[in-house]
Design an enzyme around this catalytic site. Sequence first.
Site, PDB file in Angstrom:
ATOM      1  N   GLU A  98      27.702  21.975 -16.515  1.00 45.23           N
ATOM      2  CA  GLU A  98      29.089  21.623 -16.156  1.00 45.23           C
ATOM      3  C   GLU A  98      29.369  20.151 -16.466  1.00 45.23           C
ATOM      4  O   GLU A  98      28.697  19.247 -15.947  1.00 45.23           O
ATOM      5  CB  GLU A  98      29.334  21.933 -14.668  1.00 45.23           C
ATOM      6  CG  GLU A  98      30.803  21.832 -14.302  1.00 45.23           C
ATOM      7  CD  GLU A  98      31.092  22.269 -12.866  1.00 45.23           C
ATOM      8  OE1 GLU A  98      30.418  23.185 -12.371  1.00 45.23           O
ATOM      9  OE2 GLU A  98      31.993  21.675 -12.259  1.00 45.23           O
TER      10      GLU A  98
ATOM     11  N   LYS B 208      29.757  24.735  -2.943  1.00 47.09           N
ATOM     12  CA  LYS B 208      29.454  24.959  -4.366  1.00 47.09           C
ATOM     13  C   LYS B 208      29.323  23.613  -5.067  1.00 47.09           C
ATOM     14  O   LYS B 208      28.437  23.387  -5.885  1.00 47.09           O
ATOM     15  CB  LYS B 208      30.560  25.815  -5.006  1.00 47.09           C
ATOM     16  CG  LYS B 208      30.292  26.222  -6.448  1.00 47.09           C
ATOM     17  CD  LYS B 208      30.721  25.185  -7.473  1.00 47.09           C
ATOM     18  CE  LYS B 208      30.473  25.682  -8.885  1.00 47.09           C
ATOM     19  NZ  LYS B 208      30.707  24.638  -9.888  1.00 47.09           N
TER      20      LYS B 208
ATOM     21  N   ASP C 100      12.583  26.579  -7.709  1.00 48.22           N
ATOM     22  CA  ASP C 100      13.261  27.876  -7.708  1.00 48.22           C
ATOM     23  C   ASP C 100      14.666  27.713  -7.114  1.00 48.22           C
ATOM     24  O   ASP C 100      14.837  27.701  -5.897  1.00 48.22           O
ATOM     25  CB  ASP C 100      12.397  28.838  -6.871  1.00 48.22           C
ATOM     26  CG  ASP C 100      12.944  30.246  -6.839  1.00 48.22           C
ATOM     27  OD1 ASP C 100      14.125  30.435  -7.161  1.00 48.22           O
ATOM     28  OD2 ASP C 100      12.179  31.157  -6.475  1.00 48.22           O
TER      29      ASP C 100
ATOM     30  N   HIS D 259      37.729  15.703 -14.246  1.00 43.92           N
ATOM     31  CA  HIS D 259      37.115  16.918 -14.770  1.00 43.92           C
ATOM     32  C   HIS D 259      37.518  17.147 -16.226  1.00 43.92           C
ATOM     33  O   HIS D 259      36.684  17.401 -17.089  1.00 43.92           O
ATOM     34  CB  HIS D 259      37.571  18.085 -13.889  1.00 43.92           C
ATOM     35  CG  HIS D 259      36.768  19.310 -14.084  1.00 43.92           C
ATOM     36  ND1 HIS D 259      35.533  19.486 -13.506  1.00 43.92           N
ATOM     37  CD2 HIS D 259      37.008  20.418 -14.813  1.00 43.92           C
ATOM     38  CE1 HIS D 259      35.052  20.646 -13.859  1.00 43.92           C
ATOM     39  NE2 HIS D 259      35.916  21.243 -14.664  1.00 43.92           N
TER      40      HIS D 259
HETATM   41  C1  MEV Z   1      33.483  22.147  -9.166  1.00 45.36           C
HETATM   42  O1  MEV Z   1      32.331  22.568  -9.828  1.00 45.36           O
HETATM   43  C2  MEV Z   1      33.156  21.715  -7.763  1.00 45.36           C
HETATM   44  C3  MEV Z   1      34.349  21.363  -6.878  1.00 45.36           C
HETATM   45  O2  MEV Z   1      35.277  22.450  -6.825  1.00 45.36           O
HETATM   46  C4  MEV Z   1      33.805  21.080  -5.505  1.00 45.36           C
HETATM   47  C5  MEV Z   1      34.856  20.889  -4.419  1.00 45.36           C
HETATM   48  O3  MEV Z   1      35.956  21.452  -4.531  1.00 45.36           O
HETATM   49  O4  MEV Z   1      34.515  20.228  -3.431  1.00 45.36           O
HETATM   50  C6  MEV Z   1      35.101  20.184  -7.421  1.00 45.36           C
END
Ligand code: MEV
Length: 438
Positions: A85, A280, A296, A393
């Site tokens: 990513e 995530k 792992d 991003h």
């Molecule tokens: C993207 O990979 C992760 C985010 O969505 C985490 C978040 O929203 O805190 C930017």
Amino acid sequence: MSKTITGFSKLSKSKKIDWIVNTYFTNTEAAKSVLKQYWNSNDKLQQLHDEFIENTITNYYLPLGVAPNFLINGKTYTIPMAIEESSVVAAASKAAKFWSERGGFKAEVISTTKIGQVHFMYSGDYTKLKQFFNTVKPQLIAKAKPITKNMDARGGGILDIELRNKTEDISGYYQLHATFETLDAMGANFINSCLEQFAKTFRAEALKYNDFTPTEKQLEIVMSILSNYVPECLVRAEVSCKIEELNEDKGISPQVFASKFIQAVKIAEVEPYRAVTHNKGIMNGIDAVVLATGNDFRAVEAGVHAYASRNGKYSSLTHAKIDEGVFTFWIEIPLALGTVGGLTNLHPLVKLALELLHHPSAKELMQIVAVAGLAQNFAALRSLTTTGIQQGHMKMHLMNILNQFEATDEEKLLLIDYFKTNLVTHSAVVEAIKKLRS
Ligand code: MEV
């Protein structure tokens, strides 16, 4: 051509590829050449990778990046991260720099206990089972000695074995619930070998136990396996500074930033839809380091998310507060990691990653990984509560779009420069490429 095959694993690598391309692809030569272009020209290295798993046909590359300037407990680290990513490494690096100027990260391992269970069925008197367990427990440990002696000598091994009555959940269901200290090893093979030995001893001794009826003697072992839920293999990492030190370059005051940031964390604490995305983002950092260090990541993922639901509702892994003008942001997560065994002595890049981290102990690696997760979450929340996530991003994603359009180096330079001052969206990039090319 039939799409099923018997004896596939016995075919040579090139015969496997022949079967795959002839069965599933129209342009067989093109498919073959995509697979082969990832083969390593160093035959020994290629063979090493071929032999990690069954039916290897090629290598699957992920970028290995590094995030420098992580100050953790007073020591500076450059953290290796394997991830696809675009924005993750950049975000980690930014957060590392930010906190290195504010005292750095503090991390501590709270506990390192790992768990494994022998699941079995027994129909009979529970008191008798308890007596049998108490009698046989020393033998369970003694018979596992050939497996545990090296670990024992290093100060680890079996910590305890408990009998657990689970008949309220499933009639006749019991467990041997065992706890282990595996030191610098992740310990999966060690734990599973111990458990299988416990099961063997338990079953054999039951057959000989005079107080059991013939039915009770026939207790049935269902399975023996470690648990990837490790709430007692826990690490905590935190950052803190005076609110005024959160001087933001994002056009809002430190006070407003701190309070919005804390609100964002509180939302993730109470709202599962947000918590999953919040966590995530944490796992972006955690998985990348876990993968780079040959650990792992599936085990870590499963354990971490179970921990996030431990109070019956999925919730944030990080927390934040303001206390007497001091902003504190922290994470507490279970991490079963190893820095010996497994891939760590085998995969040349994993060895390199561990050397880059000054050959950490498993405990030190737990701290580094927790910090990577906290840093990632800080970077995400910092963007989300100020500029929005897309600005950073899309800037990082720009290169992917340019590559999709096979931009030349010269085109890339011009467009990267152009998008320094223009908003990156997919359509804006397409437009700009078209304009440049016409
Ligand atoms: C993207 O990979 C992760 C985010 O969505 C985490 C978040 O929203 O805190 C930017």
